[in-house]
Design an enzyme around this catalytic site. Sequence first.
Site, PDB file in Angstrom:
ATOM      1  N   SER A 179       0.848  -1.187   0.000  1.00 44.61           N
ATOM      2  CA  SER A 179       0.000   0.000   0.000  1.00 44.61           C
ATOM      3  C   SER A 179       0.885   1.237   0.000  1.00 44.61           C
ATOM      4  O   SER A 179       1.652   1.455   0.936  1.00 44.61           O
ATOM      5  CB  SER A 179      -0.905   0.005   1.236  1.00 44.61           C
ATOM      6  N   GLY A 222       5.802   4.715   2.894  1.00 43.45           N
ATOM      7  CA  GLY A 222       5.665   6.141   3.179  1.00 43.45           C
ATOM      8  C   GLY A 222       6.189   6.995   2.036  1.00 43.45           C
ATOM      9  O   GLY A 222       6.675   6.486   1.023  1.00 43.45           O
ATOM     10  N   HIS A 231       0.875 -13.094  12.937  1.00 40.15           N
ATOM     11  CA  HIS A 231       1.808 -13.652  13.911  1.00 40.15           C
ATOM     12  C   HIS A 231       1.500 -15.110  14.264  1.00 40.15           C
ATOM     13  O   HIS A 231       2.270 -15.748  14.983  1.00 40.15           O
ATOM     14  CB  HIS A 231       1.800 -12.802  15.185  1.00 40.15           C
ATOM     15  N   ASP A 256       6.863 -15.373  12.164  1.00 32.83           N
ATOM     16  CA  ASP A 256       7.573 -14.878  13.350  1.00 32.83           C
ATOM     17  C   ASP A 256       8.337 -13.606  12.993  1.00 32.83           C
ATOM     18  O   ASP A 256       8.533 -13.274  11.826  1.00 32.83           O
ATOM     19  CB  ASP A 256       8.520 -15.932  13.920  1.00 32.83           C
TER      20      ASP A 256
END
Length: 491
Positions: A408, A433, A461, A465
């Site tokens: 994204s 960003g 999760h 990991d």
Amino acid sequence: MAAAVVLRSCYRATGHLLCVRHIRLYSSFHLLKSKYICGFDKSAWKHRNPHRLFRTTLVSHGQIVQFKLSDIGEGITEVTVKEWYVKEGDVVSQFDSICEVQSDKASVTITSRYDGIIRKLHYDLDEVAFVGKPLVDIETVALKDVASEEDVVETPAVSHEEQTHQEIKGHKTLATPAVRRLAMENNIKLSEVVGTGKDDRILKEDILNYLAKQTGAILPLSPKPAIIAPPSKSKPAADMTKMPRILVPISKPVEMSGEDKTVTLSGFQKVMVKTMTAALKIPHFGYCDEIDLTQLVQLREQLKPVAQERGINLTFMPFFLKAASLALLHYPILNAAVDENCQNITYKASHNIGVAMDTGQGLVVPNVKNVQACSVFEVASELNHLQSLGSANQLGTNDLTGGTFTLSNIGAIGGTYAKPVILPPEVAIGALGKIQVLPRFNSKGEVFKARIMNVSWSADHRVIDGATMSRFSNLWKSYLETPASMLLDLK
């Protein structure tokens, strides 16, 4: 296309109600026996149209058929009517577009299964239509042969692109006018093409694949857009002080009437509710880092003119997607899917990487298929294609489904860090960003201007990991900070 002809002459003859009507020209039109037609000079017609004969038919009473909304797949039970292409009284033929509907996943064009006249539209714009319920009422017309020995007048046959269907060796070859036009332009006989669509319908991809096999050519993913020359750079002013950028709203302020307004969620908003509710069940693991894109910025500047010559707008996203695909080859668990109860994990062979897009209808996430088998230019071309479809609100179900991993680019709007939410059944997502010019130290301790981008990862999760996510991010980061290193793993 030859002009549609509608002849109407209803009267009573020999105690029967007879109607002269034809809806659309294909290879001939039909008229009643001449003995029932007053004032029709057949000899004059023959004189003006030599060697053209017409078949006589008797038209039976019209039958009203309720055209129901069929199952369009993906478990969709309701859609929103976004646009009508017909109105009551319009004449339609098989495969003509009736309306455009929007489901939770994509926009779909509904086509007619009948020849006839639209008598009723069951829904207004923005109303919800349900699968299996009537969409429109169509009055169909059954034609019966009256006398094969009568003189007939043939109208000029229309070109292949104007036919809705044609008879080939006793069966119909189904194809849309656009597909027929493409076949005609390339001198391809539809009878030689194997259709892969529903009911063996020939699709555009079938024509392109057939043409590629015949010529050995590699066909582009999308039409070549017009190349726009970059604006000339003006000389810098003497005052180099950077003025703060003033943000301009992209839309006008919403005028409120002063009263509360309740609106039913529909379309992509509805699917977002469903997807994000399912995502709440996933324990998200977050990981953030910064990437020095200084070398990649320079490389892109070198390749932009080359891409423009190919009709491609080369952004940073194709590099991000390709680097992610190369890293996924080393960490395939991030390109996997889990079932609803997280009892099984499926490792996906294809890297169908989704790209979040902000459209007029809300957030959509189309995906680029098989990134692992594409070059950077091919990825860029497909991204251009998806962006044009998204801007026109024409993304299809195939564009929006089948994703295995998502990026994204929130930085295109603003912001540095984010907390992206995983799209089930995927197990990882990244948020990119904006690229900033920031001071950094080189190996000699000297300060230099660096192009820095922050990345925020989220992983499931239950199956991912922290060490795996970190190693994947480091490899992806190394590809982008040293773009030449990608050549070592390209196939």
